[in-house]
Write an enzyme that holds these catalytic residues in place. Structure first.
Site, mmCIF file in Angstrom:
data_model
loop_
_atom_site.group_PDB
_atom_site.id
_atom_site.type_symbol
_atom_site.label_atom_id
_atom_site.label_comp_id
_atom_site.label_asym_id
_atom_site.label_seq_id
_atom_site.Cartn_x
_atom_site.Cartn_y
_atom_site.Cartn_z
ATOM 1 N N GLU A 203 0.829 -1.215 0.000
ATOM 2 C CA GLU A 203 0.000 0.000 0.000
ATOM 3 C C GLU A 203 0.860 1.260 0.000
ATOM 4 O OE1 GLU A 203 -3.053 0.190 -0.557
ATOM 5 O OE2 GLU A 203 -3.961 -1.716 -0.013
ATOM 6 N N ASP B 189 -4.594 -9.696 -8.851
ATOM 7 C CA ASP B 189 -4.845 -8.694 -9.903
ATOM 8 C C ASP B 189 -3.636 -7.939 -10.456
ATOM 9 O OD1 ASP B 189 -4.694 -7.421 -7.417
ATOM 10 O OD2 ASP B 189 -6.635 -6.451 -7.512
ATOM 11 N N GLU C 127 -18.441 -5.727 -4.472
ATOM 12 C CA GLU C 127 -17.136 -6.383 -4.338
ATOM 13 C C GLU C 127 -17.170 -7.785 -4.938
ATOM 14 O OE1 GLU C 127 -14.901 -4.097 -3.818
ATOM 15 O OE2 GLU C 127 -13.965 -4.840 -1.993
ATOM 16 N N GLU D 265 -11.617 0.722 -10.630
ATOM 17 C CA GLU D 265 -11.161 -0.119 -11.745
ATOM 18 C C GLU D 265 -12.056 -0.060 -12.984
ATOM 19 O OE1 GLU D 265 -11.080 -0.958 -8.585
ATOM 20 O OE2 GLU D 265 -8.993 -1.495 -8.173
HETATM 21 C C1 DMJ Z 1 -6.062 0.569 -5.206
HETATM 22 O O1 DMJ Z 1 -5.295 0.781 -4.076
HETATM 23 C C2 DMJ Z 1 -5.271 -0.061 -6.307
HETATM 24 O O2 DMJ Z 1 -5.908 0.148 -7.528
HETATM 25 C C3 DMJ Z 1 -5.026 -1.532 -6.100
HETATM 26 O O3 DMJ Z 1 -4.393 -2.130 -7.179
HETATM 27 C C4 DMJ Z 1 -6.337 -2.231 -5.857
HETATM 28 N N1 DMJ Z 1 -7.117 -1.611 -4.825
HETATM 29 C C5 DMJ Z 1 -7.287 -0.179 -4.833
HETATM 30 C C6 DMJ Z 1 -8.484 0.335 -5.588
HETATM 31 O O4 DMJ Z 1 -9.556 -0.472 -5.659
#
Ligand code: DMJ
Length: 472
Positions: free
Chosen positions: A122, A249, A359, A378
């Protein structure tokens, strides 16, 4: 009799094709009437509304809780998560004065010399990515110095027997913890650490992050898939579920994007191998629609990507969700526009089912699982990529629908809030910094003039921080 049956069959085929094309033509017609300039201004207004709320109640803290109007600092002390994550958006959306003031505040007040144990993934995607991109926009060397200081403090994560990073590290002592990780956390580092190397001339950052990515790939199963959890000390998988959702992902996203940003042949070959296995084992396509798609008759769906066991390839679940919606963008970036369009249409259906995406959604049963929506970007990101590559106004219409839905359901008197449930539309008391860094940025770029940012000249990290290749 036979002739009669054949005519009937032909008639039915024509009807089903027409039915399949109706939504396409309809959305095209709506798309024609979208006023891009007006939409871009609306996005800016909502950005300002959210930003002013953050500033009024939580300036100097990490995040705003928009219902209680209180603040959250991730680690009990601030690392200016929202300001750092938002800085390049402030510049891109044209809030120059606000951006300059925020930049000054960051360089004067942000210190990573803190006895706090942070999540490497993060902090890398939000803070390191945010600092690097803002440095490239402003040329303010103080931002690069902060990024370099942060990168150095994060480096101990890579000191595991496999080279794959531990999940947490203490920024002052370098003490690491949590060896059970996942491909997203071991493999979503190269854009940021690699860029830091290129901009500081210190190869160590690139080398460690590249090794972590390669070591993750090396542990793929005999059929070429990765699982959901891996122990970075033993290199053994502890969860063999394979999918494109959270936990995996952005590992795939970084294989492709690193190959582009660094002209890296090894990343390209890892990506090419991976995407072929993803399409073999994870893709789930309604065969009738697939045929229509192949003939170019429609892109109305149904293409989805589900779950499979990484060793057997056996389908384990037909669930997808908001996080999976990054994949049309990745497919489009890779040049697979046909699959990108099909998947985007499917995912937009998921959005429309409740008026906001959840989700978790089962594409076979149409049932919503985990119904939360924490303001994720996304699907907006994918809409922006598809509009960029196709110029099809239907994506403007999609973007407008989603934007209007968020204004309707997520706006509060002071900012924006996620939803506890997309079914009941009950709000949650949180506004993630990615609302500024990603969701609103992608909405803006979808509607803004092309010259705002040339997608062909940047690579976005997974937190939507655009990185320019300024090196050879
Ligand atoms: C973000 O912190 C980034 O895009 C990560 O890859 C996935 N989660 C969140 C947004 O949904």
């Amino acid at each position: 009799m036979l002739e009669c049956r054949a005519t009937l069959k032909r008639l039915l085929a024509t009807i089903s094709l027409t039915v399949a094309l109706i939504p396409l033509c309809f959305s095209y017609a709506i798309g024609q009437s979208i006023d891009k300039k007006k939409m871009a201004e609306q996005v800016k207004a909502e950005f300002l509304h959210s930003w002013n709320g953050y500033k009024q109640y939580c300036w100097g803290h990490d995040d705003l809780k928009p219902i209680s109007k209180t603040c959250r600092d991730w680690y009990g002390t601030t690392i200016l998560m929202t300001p750092v994550d938002s800085l390049d958006s402030l510049y891109l959306l044209g809030f120059k004065k606000e951006a300059d003031e925020t930049r000054e505040y960051i360089v004067k007040n942000l210190s990573f010399d803190k006895d706090i144990t942070v999540q490497n993934f993060e902090i890398t995607i939000r803070e390191l990515g945010g600092l690097l991109s803002a440095y490239q926009i402003t040329n303010d060397k103080r931002l690069l110095d902060l990024a370099d200081d942060l990168g150095r403090r994060l480096l101990p994560v890579f000191d595991s027997p496999t080279g794959m990073p531990y999940r947490f590290v203490n920024l002052r002592t370098g003490k690491t913890r949590d060896p059970i990780s996942n491909p997203a956390e071991t493999g979503t580092l190269l854009i940021e650490f690699g860029t830091l190397s290129k901009l500081t001339g210190k190869p160590v950052y690139f080398d460690k992050a590249k090794r972590a990515l390669v070591e993750t790939y090396k542990r793929r199963s005999p059929i070429g898939l990765v699982g959901e959890n891996i122990n970075v000390e033993t290199g053994k998988w502890t969860n063999t579920d394979s999918h494109l959702s959270g936990g995996i992902d952005s590992y795939y996203e970084y294989l492709l994007k690193s190959s582009i940003l660094f002209d890296d042949a090894e990343c390209q070959s890892m990506w090419l191998d991976s995407i072929s296995k993803i399409n073999t084992y994870l893709a789930d396509e309604n065969p009738k629609m697939a045929e229509l798609n192949r003939t170019g008759a429609t892109t109305a769906g149904d293409l989805w990507y589900g779950h499979a066991d990484m060793n057997t390839g056996k389908r384990t679940a037909t669930t997808t969700g908001a996080l999976d919606a990054f994949f049309p963008a990745v497919l489009a970036l890779d040049g697979d526009i046909n699959r990108a369009k099909m998947l985007q249409d499917s995912l937009f259906k998921m959005w429309q089912f409740n008026g906001v995406e959840p989700e978790e959604y089962d594409y076979k049963t149409g049932k919503t699982g985990n119904a939360g929506y924490p303001l994720r970007p996304e699907i907006v990101e994918s809409t922006y990529y598809l509009y960029h590559y196709t110029k099809d106004p239907k994506y403007l219409a999609m973007g407008k629908t989603m934007f209007d839905d968020l204004v309707k359901y997520c706006r509060t008197d002071v900012a924006y809030a996620g939803l506890k449930s997309v079914v009941t539309k009950e709000k949650t008391d949180y506004m993630h910094s990615f609302w500024f860094a990603e969701t609103l940025k992608y909405f803006y770029l979808l509607f803004a003039p092309e010259k705002t940012l040339d997608l062909n000249k940047v690579v976005f990290n997974t937190e939507a921080h655009p990185i320019k290749k300024t090196w050879k």
